[in-house]
Design a protein around this motif. Sequence first.
Motif, PDB file in Angstrom:
ATOM      1  N   MET A   1       0.833  -1.183   0.000  1.00  0.00           N
ATOM      2  CA  MET A   1       0.000   0.000   0.000  1.00  0.00           C
ATOM      3  C   MET A   1       0.875   1.242   0.000  1.00  0.00           C
ATOM      4  O   MET A   1       1.916   1.279   0.633  1.00  0.00           O
ATOM      5  CB  MET A   1      -0.894   0.012   1.225  1.00  0.00           C
ATOM      6  N   MET A   2       0.429   2.233  -0.688  1.00  0.00           N
ATOM      7  CA  MET A   2       1.142   3.496  -0.782  1.00  0.00           C
ATOM      8  C   MET A   2       0.357   4.545  -0.005  1.00  0.00           C
ATOM      9  O   MET A   2      -0.525   5.195  -0.544  1.00  0.00           O
ATOM     10  CB  MET A   2       1.286   3.909  -2.242  1.00  0.00           C
ATOM     11  N   LYS A   3       0.711   4.693   1.264  1.00  0.00           N
ATOM     12  CA  LYS A   3      -0.010   5.632   2.119  1.00  0.00           C
ATOM     13  C   LYS A   3       0.898   6.778   2.524  1.00  0.00           C
ATOM     14  O   LYS A   3       2.038   6.570   2.922  1.00  0.00           O
ATOM     15  CB  LYS A   3      -0.556   4.927   3.359  1.00  0.00           C
ATOM     16  N   ILE A   4       0.351   7.980   2.413  1.00  0.00           N
ATOM     17  CA  ILE A   4       1.086   9.197   2.775  1.00  0.00           C
ATOM     18  C   ILE A   4       0.435   9.783   4.010  1.00  0.00           C
ATOM     19  O   ILE A   4      -0.781  10.001   4.044  1.00  0.00           O
ATOM     20  CB  ILE A   4       1.045  10.216   1.619  1.00  0.00           C
ATOM     21  N   ASN A   5       1.239  10.055   5.027  1.00  0.00           N
ATOM     22  CA  ASN A   5       0.753  10.651   6.260  1.00  0.00           C
ATOM     23  C   ASN A   5       0.614  12.162   6.068  1.00  0.00           C
ATOM     24  O   ASN A   5       1.566  12.832   5.669  1.00  0.00           O
ATOM     25  CB  ASN A   5       1.724  10.343   7.408  1.00  0.00           C
ATOM     26  N   ILE A   6      -0.563  12.713   6.373  1.00  0.00           N
ATOM     27  CA  ILE A   6      -0.830  14.132   6.120  1.00  0.00           C
ATOM     28  C   ILE A   6      -0.307  15.045   7.226  1.00  0.00           C
ATOM     29  O   ILE A   6      -0.258  16.256   7.053  1.00  0.00           O
ATOM     30  CB  ILE A   6      -2.334  14.390   5.905  1.00  0.00           C
ATOM     31  N   ILE A   7       0.112  14.495   8.349  1.00  0.00           N
ATOM     32  CA  ILE A   7       0.521  15.318   9.492  1.00  0.00           C
ATOM     33  C   ILE A   7       1.725  16.189   9.151  1.00  0.00           C
ATOM     34  O   ILE A   7       1.737  17.389   9.438  1.00  0.00           O
ATOM     35  CB  ILE A   7       0.792  14.434  10.727  1.00  0.00           C
ATOM     36  N   GLU A   8       2.751  15.618   8.523  1.00  0.00           N
ATOM     37  CA  GLU A   8       3.945  16.387   8.173  1.00  0.00           C
ATOM     38  C   GLU A   8       3.604  17.505   7.181  1.00  0.00           C
ATOM     39  O   GLU A   8       4.111  18.624   7.291  1.00  0.00           O
ATOM     40  CB  GLU A   8       5.014  15.474   7.584  1.00  0.00           C
ATOM     41  N   ALA A   9       2.732  17.229   6.231  1.00  0.00           N
ATOM     42  CA  ALA A   9       2.334  18.254   5.260  1.00  0.00           C
ATOM     43  C   ALA A   9       1.526  19.356   5.929  1.00  0.00           C
ATOM     44  O   ALA A   9       1.674  20.537   5.593  1.00  0.00           O
ATOM     45  CB  ALA A   9       1.528  17.620   4.137  1.00  0.00           C
ATOM     46  N   ASN A  10       0.685  19.008   6.912  1.00  0.00           N
ATOM     47  CA  ASN A  10      -0.100  20.017   7.626  1.00  0.00           C
ATOM     48  C   ASN A  10       0.786  20.946   8.460  1.00  0.00           C
ATOM     49  O   ASN A  10       0.472  22.116   8.625  1.00  0.00           O
ATOM     50  CB  ASN A  10      -1.138  19.346   8.524  1.00  0.00           C
ATOM     51  N   GLU A  11       1.884  20.422   8.985  1.00  0.00           N
ATOM     52  CA  GLU A  11       2.796  21.231   9.789  1.00  0.00           C
ATOM     53  C   GLU A  11       3.556  22.240   8.934  1.00  0.00           C
ATOM     54  O   GLU A  11       3.956  23.281   9.421  1.00  0.00           O
ATOM     55  CB  GLU A  11       3.792  20.326  10.523  1.00  0.00           C
ATOM     56  N   ASN A  12       3.762  21.925   7.667  1.00  0.00           N
ATOM     57  CA  ASN A  12       4.508  22.789   6.748  1.00  0.00           C
ATOM     58  C   ASN A  12       3.616  23.174   5.572  1.00  0.00           C
ATOM     59  O   ASN A  12       3.897  22.831   4.422  1.00  0.00           O
ATOM     60  CB  ASN A  12       5.763  22.070   6.235  1.00  0.00           C
ATOM     61  N   ALA A  86      -5.606  16.020  -6.919  1.00  0.00           N
ATOM     62  CA  ALA A  86      -6.037  16.760  -5.731  1.00  0.00           C
ATOM     63  C   ALA A  86      -6.771  15.800  -4.798  1.00  0.00           C
ATOM     64  O   ALA A  86      -7.544  14.947  -5.237  1.00  0.00           O
ATOM     65  CB  ALA A  86      -6.950  17.904  -6.133  1.00  0.00           C
ATOM     66  N   TYR A  87      -6.520  15.952  -3.500  1.00  0.00           N
ATOM     67  CA  TYR A  87      -7.181  15.151  -2.466  1.00  0.00           C
ATOM     68  C   TYR A  87      -7.780  16.089  -1.436  1.00  0.00           C
ATOM     69  O   TYR A  87      -7.278  17.180  -1.207  1.00  0.00           O
ATOM     70  CB  TYR A  87      -6.185  14.207  -1.787  1.00  0.00           C
ATOM     71  N   GLN A  88      -8.837  15.617  -0.816  1.00  0.00           N
ATOM     72  CA  GLN A  88      -9.484  16.392   0.228  1.00  0.00           C
ATOM     73  C   GLN A  88     -10.006  15.442   1.294  1.00  0.00           C
ATOM     74  O   GLN A  88     -10.543  14.373   0.971  1.00  0.00           O
ATOM     75  CB  GLN A  88     -10.643  17.183  -0.386  1.00  0.00           C
ATOM     76  N   LYS A  89      -9.827  15.852   2.539  1.00  0.00           N
ATOM     77  CA  LYS A  89     -10.305  15.025   3.634  1.00  0.00           C
ATOM     78  C   LYS A  89     -11.826  15.124   3.700  1.00  0.00           C
ATOM     79  O   LYS A  89     -12.394  16.210   3.663  1.00  0.00           O
ATOM     80  CB  LYS A  89      -9.667  15.484   4.952  1.00  0.00           C
ATOM     81  N   ARG A  90     -12.457  13.972   3.800  1.00  0.00           N
ATOM     82  CA  ARG A  90     -13.916  13.920   3.863  1.00  0.00           C
ATOM     83  C   ARG A  90     -14.400  14.581   5.158  1.00  0.00           C
ATOM     84  O   ARG A  90     -13.802  14.437   6.205  1.00  0.00           O
ATOM     85  CB  ARG A  90     -14.366  12.462   3.809  1.00  0.00           C
ATOM     86  N   GLY A  91     -15.477  15.350   5.029  1.00  0.00           N
ATOM     87  CA  GLY A  91     -16.069  15.975   6.202  1.00  0.00           C
ATOM     88  C   GLY A  91     -15.396  17.273   6.624  1.00  0.00           C
ATOM     89  O   GLY A  91     -15.519  17.685   7.772  1.00  0.00           O
ATOM     90  N   GLN A  92     -14.714  17.946   5.731  1.00  0.00           N
ATOM     91  CA  GLN A  92     -14.048  19.207   6.068  1.00  0.00           C
ATOM     92  C   GLN A  92     -14.936  20.416   5.790  1.00  0.00           C
ATOM     93  O   GLN A  92     -14.465  21.548   5.834  1.00  0.00           O
ATOM     94  CB  GLN A  92     -12.738  19.343   5.270  1.00  0.00           C
ATOM     95  N   GLY A 106      -9.404   9.750   7.596  1.00  0.00           N
ATOM     96  CA  GLY A 106      -8.282   9.481   8.484  1.00  0.00           C
ATOM     97  C   GLY A 106      -7.110  10.416   8.272  1.00  0.00           C
ATOM     98  O   GLY A 106      -7.239  11.508   7.730  1.00  0.00           O
ATOM     99  N   GLU A 107      -5.945   9.960   8.723  1.00  0.00           N
ATOM    100  CA  GLU A 107      -4.730  10.774   8.677  1.00  0.00           C
ATOM    101  C   GLU A 107      -3.760  10.333   7.592  1.00  0.00           C
ATOM    102  O   GLU A 107      -2.626  10.802   7.553  1.00  0.00           O
ATOM    103  CB  GLU A 107      -4.021  10.726  10.039  1.00  0.00           C
TER     104      GLU A 107
END
Length: 170
Positions: A1-12, A86-92, A106-107
């Motif tokens: 699976m190719m999963k990218i964690n959004i936390i690092e991108a949100n910090e920067n 483009a990606y968007q978190k559901r429920g934003q 999720g994250e």
Amino acid sequence: MMKINIIEANENLGSPVSFEFVSNAQELDAVHENYSFDGDIVVKGEFVATGRGYRVSGQISCTKSFVCDRCLEQSSQQQVHDFDEAYQKRGQGYAEDDQDVNYFDGEQVDISPMIRDVLLSDQPLNNICNADCRGLCLKCGANLNHGDCGCDRTVIDPRLAALQQLLIKK
């Protein structure tokens, strides 16, 4: 699976976060009956938090093996496919009816389905070993890439066949 964690991108916010994944055709479910992807499929790119969503862009590198549709010989070629999604978190709070945006929960963003879709949709309809492939002789079946077979492959337009008969009588 190719999963990218959004936390690092949100910090920067606005700064790209690089990623690299190595997979194969079976893991991506990128299996086709007319060709195969041999060896590793390498995905390199950047993930950026844009404030409203996320942008994923990069390149897919792979080796495609196939039987040429013209000369029927086994062939392979290196391929590079670009992607930008483009990606968007559901429920934003944004409308989720935009067809140009991929939604996730999720994250982590799983880009595997997108990579599979890009890989398969970028394939040409015909598998040709090279643009100069001469194919097979229609009379004897010889591979014309290896040399001329000597057959007369002249094709006469059936509408003009009667004129050809006049030339033969003389």
